[in-house]
Design an enzyme around this catalytic site. Structure first.
Site, short mmCIF file in Angstrom:
data_model
loop_
_atom_site.label_atom_id
_atom_site.label_comp_id
_atom_site.label_asym_id
_atom_site.label_seq_id
_atom_site.Cartn_x
_atom_site.Cartn_y
_atom_site.Cartn_z
N ASP A 183 -12.13 -9.36 4.24
CA ASP A 183 -13.42 -9.33 3.53
C ASP A 183 -14.00 -10.74 3.46
OD1 ASP A 183 -13.37 -6.59 3.05
OD2 ASP A 183 -14.00 -6.81 0.97
N TYR A 224 0.82 -1.21 0.00
CA TYR A 224 0.00 0.00 0.00
C TYR A 224 0.86 1.27 0.00
CZ TYR A 224 -4.70 -1.90 0.79
OH TYR A 224 -5.92 -2.51 0.65
N LYS A 273 3.28 -15.20 1.77
CA LYS A 273 3.59 -16.06 0.63
C LYS A 273 5.10 -16.25 0.59
CE LYS A 273 1.41 -16.96 -2.81
NZ LYS A 273 0.99 -18.31 -3.31
N ASP A 307 -2.73 -18.00 0.37
CA ASP A 307 -3.76 -18.59 -0.50
C ASP A 307 -4.39 -19.81 0.19
OD1 ASP A 307 -1.32 -19.94 -0.74
OD2 ASP A 307 -1.59 -20.42 -2.86
N ASP A 359 -6.29 -7.22 3.84
CA ASP A 359 -7.45 -6.59 3.20
C ASP A 359 -8.35 -7.67 2.60
OD1 ASP A 359 -9.01 -4.45 2.16
OD2 ASP A 359 -8.04 -4.71 0.21
C1 IPM Z 1 -10.41 -1.51 3.92
C2 IPM Z 1 -10.68 -0.82 2.62
C3 IPM Z 1 -9.57 0.16 2.34
C4 IPM Z 1 -8.31 -0.63 2.14
C5 IPM Z 1 -9.80 1.14 1.18
C6 IPM Z 1 -11.09 1.90 1.33
C7 IPM Z 1 -8.64 2.09 1.03
O1 IPM Z 1 -10.85 -1.75 1.60
O2 IPM Z 1 -10.25 -0.81 4.93
O3 IPM Z 1 -10.39 -2.74 3.94
O4 IPM Z 1 -8.02 -1.12 1.04
O5 IPM Z 1 -7.57 -0.77 3.11
MG MG Z 2 -10.90 -3.78 2.27
#
Ligand code: IPM
Ligand code: MG
Length: 368
Positions: free
Chosen positions: A253, A142, A192, A225, A249
């Site tokens: 999710d 990032y 990884k 993975d 990230d």
């Molecule tokens: C998260 C989001 C952020 C990220 C975005 C909005 C920059 O997806 O906090 O998971 O990628 O970190």
């Molecule tokens: Mg995210």
């Protein structure tokens, strides 16, 4: 004694709607529990860009550095898709994370019993799930340099750099081990190392920290993975997962969906202790700005409300009050109160964002 201070940054999309419910919860704790906060509010993301031409003004950044905790709603939206990278709404959030040095991002994935059937996975796979992902938040791909889109011969090349120093790995590993000590004492580190040198170093440093200072923690390593696959296959094998910024990230999710809805998941981003002993901290829901439902009163405020519960626990050492709020949410869900993201049962009419707030406040009243 001054009151603890909060800076609220509602942001874009559903951010302002869900944050309005959090404000009511904050006021409840002031009125009913004597926990009075000094609350300020400011702009972030597209909302800040519209006014200042940048997604986070220097003045707002300075305020964020001063307060005890920042509460953020969400940033981004289609209106800002074509903006230059340097002023995209997301940059506002990334600047907060970077300049406050919030290196440890705590993303719990808990499956509330009442919602076990909402997951796309079988009930027995997710019921009772309680895992914590610790995502490194201020380094890795990032932020690594070089980055950009460059000319190379007769074409362009897009470059991002995955980069981790030993000290960056060391401190996030310690954050994960410290947390694990208060839970199941198990950490799984994901990278990884089979294809990335940064992963080789990650694995080595995490193991070294464990061997030196956390012999009581059971540490395992997994390729990210395979970790993603195991999260879907049998997530209850995990207690704490520690991983880098990008894998964290993605994995968070995926873990969020195990719990039934992205509208449920809070997060805490923590840095080093400030002069008053409290960690630098920002709390935000894991979900995004959901522009498709923004402004319609459909959004689920629970992720944002549970983020405030995390603030009570991690910034203000009020674990009992955090648990009170979490139990209120659990009760409301057990009673069958559902926002539109949580539909699927027979004969259930969704409540609005504000009605979900009402129900949670009523459950808080009943907790006294
Ligand atoms: C998260 C989001 C952020 C990220 C975005 C909005 C920059 O997806 O906090 O998971 O990628 O970190
Ligand atoms: Mg995210």
């Amino acid at each position: 004694m001054t009151n603890p201070s909060l800076l609220i940054l509602p942001g874009d999309g559903i951010g302002p709607e869900v944050m309005a419910e959090v404000r009511r919860v904050i006021d409840w704790f002031g009125a009913r529990r004597g926990l009075v906060f000094d609350v300020g509010e400011d702009l972030v993301g597209g909302a800040a860009y519209d006014v200042h031409g940048v997604p986070l003004s220097d003045a707002t950044m300075a305020r964020a550095q001063e307060v005890d905790a920042v509460l953020l709603g969400a940033v981004g939206g289609p209106k800002y898709d074509d903006l230059d990278f340097s002023v995209k709404p997301e940059r506002g959030l990334l600047r907060l994370r970077k300049e406050m040095d919030l290196f440890a991002n705590l993303r719990p994935a808990q499956c509330f019993d009442a919602l076990a059937d909402f997951s796309s996975l079988k009930r027995e796979v997710v019921a009772g799930l309680d895992i914590m992902i610790v995502r490194e938040l201020t380094s890795g791909i990032y932020f690594g340099e070089p980055r950009g889109i460059f000319e190379e011969g007769n074409e362009r090349v897009g470059i991002n750099t995955q980069r981790y120093t030993e000290s960056e790995i060391d401190r996030v590993a310690r954050a994960a081990f410290d947390l694990a000590r208060k839970r199941g004492s198990k950490v799984c580190s994901m990278e990884k190392a089979n294809v990335m040198e940064s992963g080789v170093l990650w694995r080595e440093v995490v193991q070294r920290v464990r061997d030196a200072d956390y012999p009581d923690i059971e540490l395992s390593h997994m390729y990210a993975d395979a970790g993603a696959m195991q999260l879907c296959r049998w997530p209850k094998q995990f207690d704490v997962i520690v991983t880098d910024n990008l894998f964290g990230d993605l994995l968070s999710d995926a873990a969020a969906m195990l719990t039934g809805s992205l509208g449920m998941l809070p997060s805490a981003s923590l840095g080093a202790p400030m002069a008053n002993g409290r960690p630098k901290a920002l709390y935000e829901p894991v979900h995004g700005s959901a522009p498709d439902i923004a402004g319609q009163g459909k959004a689920n405020p629970i992720a944002c409300i549970l983020s405030f519960a995390m603030a009570l626990r991690y910034s203000f050492d009020l674990g009992d009050e955090a648990a009170r709020l979490e139990r209120a949410v659990e009760k409301v869900l057990a009673d069958g109160v559902r926002t539109a993201d949580l539909l699927g049962e027979e004969g259930v009419t969704p409540v609005s964002t504000g009605q979900m707030g009402d129900a949670i406040l009523a459950a808080l009243d009943a907790s006294l």
